[in-house]
Design a protein around this motif. Structure first.
Motif, mmCIF file in Angstrom:
data_model
loop_
_atom_site.group_PDB
_atom_site.id
_atom_site.type_symbol
_atom_site.label_atom_id
_atom_site.label_comp_id
_atom_site.label_asym_id
_atom_site.label_seq_id
_atom_site.Cartn_x
_atom_site.Cartn_y
_atom_site.Cartn_z
ATOM 1 N N GLU A 102 -9.952 -9.336 -39.263
ATOM 2 C CA GLU A 102 -8.870 -8.782 -39.559
ATOM 3 C C GLU A 102 -9.085 -7.410 -39.106
ATOM 4 O O GLU A 102 -8.299 -6.680 -38.700
ATOM 5 N N ASP A 103 -10.145 -6.666 -39.787
ATOM 6 C CA ASP A 103 -10.390 -5.331 -39.480
ATOM 7 C C ASP A 103 -10.365 -4.976 -38.032
ATOM 8 O O ASP A 103 -9.661 -3.882 -37.685
ATOM 9 N N SER A 105 -9.057 -6.868 -35.427
ATOM 10 C CA SER A 105 -7.884 -7.315 -34.924
ATOM 11 C C SER A 105 -8.028 -7.488 -33.294
ATOM 12 O O SER A 105 -7.199 -6.814 -32.450
ATOM 13 N N ASP A 107 -7.880 -9.184 -29.319
ATOM 14 C CA ASP A 107 -7.020 -9.649 -28.777
ATOM 15 C C ASP A 107 -7.567 -11.189 -28.160
ATOM 16 O O ASP A 107 -7.023 -11.921 -28.215
ATOM 17 N N HIS A 136 1.015 -14.271 -37.924
ATOM 18 C CA HIS A 136 1.441 -12.886 -37.704
ATOM 19 C C HIS A 136 1.248 -12.496 -36.297
ATOM 20 O O HIS A 136 0.382 -13.015 -35.335
ATOM 21 N N ARG A 138 -0.335 -10.038 -34.876
ATOM 22 C CA ARG A 138 -1.663 -9.273 -34.583
ATOM 23 C C ARG A 138 -2.795 -10.605 -34.477
ATOM 24 O O ARG A 138 -3.840 -10.169 -34.168
#
Length: 228
Positions: A102-103, A105, A107, A136, A138
């Motif tokens: 998550e930190d 993020s 692709d 989401h 991201r």
């Protein structure tokens, strides 16, 4: 995906130090050479009494040397127990790996194959997929599984998930750097004909390359791709 630039920010998730180099060291070198940020998440660390602290420190130093050679932007280390992930609650594994995903993020995620013989590999794959759920915008747009010598091909493919690559990345120009990065792991390199030898690592890249008519390649399974 038809060029490396489309991979965007990349995170390679490794159950143990050296998995990332074995699986996609040539790709990591290519990405760095083209100015694409590559992060590495190493999910486990050897704990006593199963692992000697001096040996663990040596492997970590070897890993950081290899990552410097491959121009990794940042190495993210998780303190989960190596070869004992099945003793840790799944919620904890998911949370610790998920926090870093998550930190960053990313692709694109490069993950170990769920059919690898080492149980840590399957658990890390599953935890990463939990973190990568497309809840989401991201969420990683692309998830690829890499192959790890002596892990991906040593299970029982007729009964367990087989590694059947459908993505090949040309590493003709970066194979030597991949081999040099693996040489950094002096504690892990084995003499030929053991699989974790320089000769076999090169042979696999040559074979994968010949499959798609290039001089050397790394092979992957495309788990998911989102075109936004």
């Amino acid at each position: 995906m038809n060029d490396l630039a489309s991979l965007g920010r990349v995170l390679v998730v490794a159950p143990h130090p050296d998995d990332e180099v074995l699986g996609c060291g040539g790709t990591m070198a290519r990405l760095a050479a083209e100015g694409i940020s590559v992060h590495v998440l190493v999910a486990t660390k050897g704990k006593p009494p199963a692992f000697d602290p001096e040996g663990v420190a040596q492997v970590r130093a070897e890993m950081l040397e290899a990552h410097k050679l491959l121009e990794v932007v940042e190495t993210h280390e998780v303190d989960l127990p190596a070869a004992a992930l099945d003793t840790v609650p799944a919620a904890q594994v998911n949370a610790e790996i998920g926090r870093i995903i998550e930190d960053i993020s990313p692709d694109t995620l490069f993950l170990p194959h769920i059919g690898d013989i080492h149980g840590d590999h399957a658990i890390v794959f599953q935890a990463s997929m939990v973190a990568a759920r497309p809840r989401h915008n991201r969420a990683p747009a692309r998830i690829l599984c890499y192959e790890t010598l002596s892990e991906t091909n040593w299970y029982a493919p007729p009964m367990t998930p087989a590694f059947m690559p459908n993505v090949f990345i040309d590493v003709s120009e970066t194979l030597d750097r991949k081999l040099d990065a693996f040489r950094c792991f002096q504690s892990q390199v084995r003499p030929f004909p053991e699989e974790r030898s320089i000769e076999v690592l090169e042979a696999l890249a040559r074979s994968r390359g010949a499959t798609v008519h290039v001089k050397a390649a790394e092979a992957f399974m495309n788990v998911r791709q989102i075109i936004r």
